[in-house]
Design an enzyme around this catalytic site. Structure first.
Site, short mmCIF file in Angstrom:
data_model
loop_
_atom_site.label_atom_id
_atom_site.label_comp_id
_atom_site.label_asym_id
_atom_site.label_seq_id
_atom_site.Cartn_x
_atom_site.Cartn_y
_atom_site.Cartn_z
CB THR A 1 -14.65 -40.99 17.04
OG1 THR A 1 -14.28 -39.68 16.65
CG2 THR A 1 -16.15 -41.07 17.23
CE LYS B 1 -20.64 -38.27 22.95
NZ LYS B 1 -20.58 -39.02 21.66
CG ASN C 1 -17.80 -41.31 21.82
OD1 ASN C 1 -18.75 -40.77 22.38
ND2 ASN C 1 -17.30 -40.87 20.69
NE ARG D 1 -14.50 -39.55 22.27
CZ ARG D 1 -14.57 -38.78 21.21
NH1 ARG D 1 -13.57 -38.75 20.34
NH2 ARG D 1 -15.64 -38.03 21.00
CG HIS E 1 -19.40 -33.57 21.34
ND1 HIS E 1 -19.42 -34.00 20.04
CD2 HIS E 1 -19.34 -32.21 21.29
CE1 HIS E 1 -19.39 -32.95 19.23
NE2 HIS E 1 -19.34 -31.84 19.97
CG PHE F 1 -23.46 -42.80 13.36
CD1 PHE F 1 -23.51 -41.57 14.00
CD2 PHE F 1 -22.65 -42.94 12.24
CE1 PHE F 1 -22.78 -40.50 13.55
CE2 PHE F 1 -21.90 -41.86 11.78
CZ PHE F 1 -21.97 -40.63 12.43
NE ARG G 1 -11.27 -33.51 16.51
CZ ARG G 1 -12.42 -34.14 16.32
NH1 ARG G 1 -13.49 -33.79 17.02
NH2 ARG G 1 -12.53 -35.10 15.44
P1 CMP Z 1 -19.12 -37.22 19.01
O1 CMP Z 1 -17.77 -36.63 19.19
O2 CMP Z 1 -20.17 -36.90 19.99
O3 CMP Z 1 -19.65 -36.79 17.56
C1 CMP Z 1 -20.55 -37.59 16.81
C2 CMP Z 1 -20.79 -38.91 17.44
O4 CMP Z 1 -21.34 -39.88 16.58
C3 CMP Z 1 -19.46 -39.50 17.86
O5 CMP Z 1 -18.97 -38.81 18.97
C4 CMP Z 1 -19.82 -40.96 18.08
O6 CMP Z 1 -20.39 -41.19 19.37
C5 CMP Z 1 -20.90 -41.14 17.03
N1 CMP Z 1 -20.38 -41.85 15.87
C6 CMP Z 1 -19.53 -41.38 14.94
N2 CMP Z 1 -19.28 -42.32 14.01
C7 CMP Z 1 -19.99 -43.39 14.37
C8 CMP Z 1 -20.15 -44.68 13.83
N3 CMP Z 1 -19.52 -45.02 12.70
N4 CMP Z 1 -20.93 -45.54 14.47
C9 CMP Z 1 -21.57 -45.18 15.62
N5 CMP Z 1 -21.48 -43.95 16.18
C10 CMP Z 1 -20.68 -43.08 15.56
#
Ligand code: CMP
Length: 139
Positions: free
Chosen positions: A93, A11, A114, A104, A117, A59, A87
């Site tokens: 996450t 990211k 984070n 992460r 992805h 979000f 994962r």
């Molecule tokens: P990613 O694996 O890219 O898939 C969806 C993204 O949404 C996740 O990583 C986070 O960066 C973001 N995300 C998921 N849940 C939340 C949340 N509760 N608040 C903020 N960002 C979120």
């Protein structure tokens, strides 16, 4: 049977902080083979398309603003049971909940920032792979 492909993005904030090399190093050390890779930038519209499954969530705007704020690295990875194994390697996450040694835990700053992805299912891995890569861009 579990699929052998998953899609990752490094990211914008992790790119900005020069973490591309270390993150790709960890991915390689753990036996993931890079099938395709691209250094690119998502427009806001493309970020919205990629994360369409999250449309309507609180979000979504922040996420798509952030994901279009700078360049990313997208990569298609091959491994046995790729989605689950990747994962495990990237961790939760929310980096506060990510296990020690995960990508992460090492590189993420927050839930939004984070670092990486990872696809959440075999079905989405194929959709996300097609989002970035044509068949001729895969090796
Ligand atoms: P990613 O694996 O890219 O898939 C969806 C993204 O949404 C996740 O990583 C986070 O960066 C973001 N995300 C998921 N849940 C939340 C949340 N509760 N608040 C903020 N960002 C979120």
């Amino acid at each position: 049977m579990a699929g052998n492909l998953t899609l990752t993005m490094i990211k914008p904030r992790a790119v900005e902080k020069n973490h591309i090399g270390p993150i790709l190093g960890i991915i390689n050390e753990h036996g993931f083979k890079i099938k395709a890779m691209k250094f690119t930038r998502l427009s806001k519209a493309r970020a919205e398309q990629f994360y369409a499954v999250h449309k309507g969530k609180p979000f979504y705007e922040t996420l798509t603003d952030f994901m279009s704020s700078g360049p990313i690295v997208a990569a298609l990875l091959e491994h046995d049971n790729a989605v689950a194994e990747f994962r495990k390697l990237i961790g939760a996450t929310n980096p506060d909940e990510a296990e020690e040694g995960t990508i992460r835990k090492l590189f993420a700053e927050s839930m939004s920032h984070n670092a990486v992805h990872g696809s959440d299912s075999d079905e989405n891995a194929l959709i996300e792979a097609a989002f970035f890569f044509s068949e001729t861009e895969r090796y």
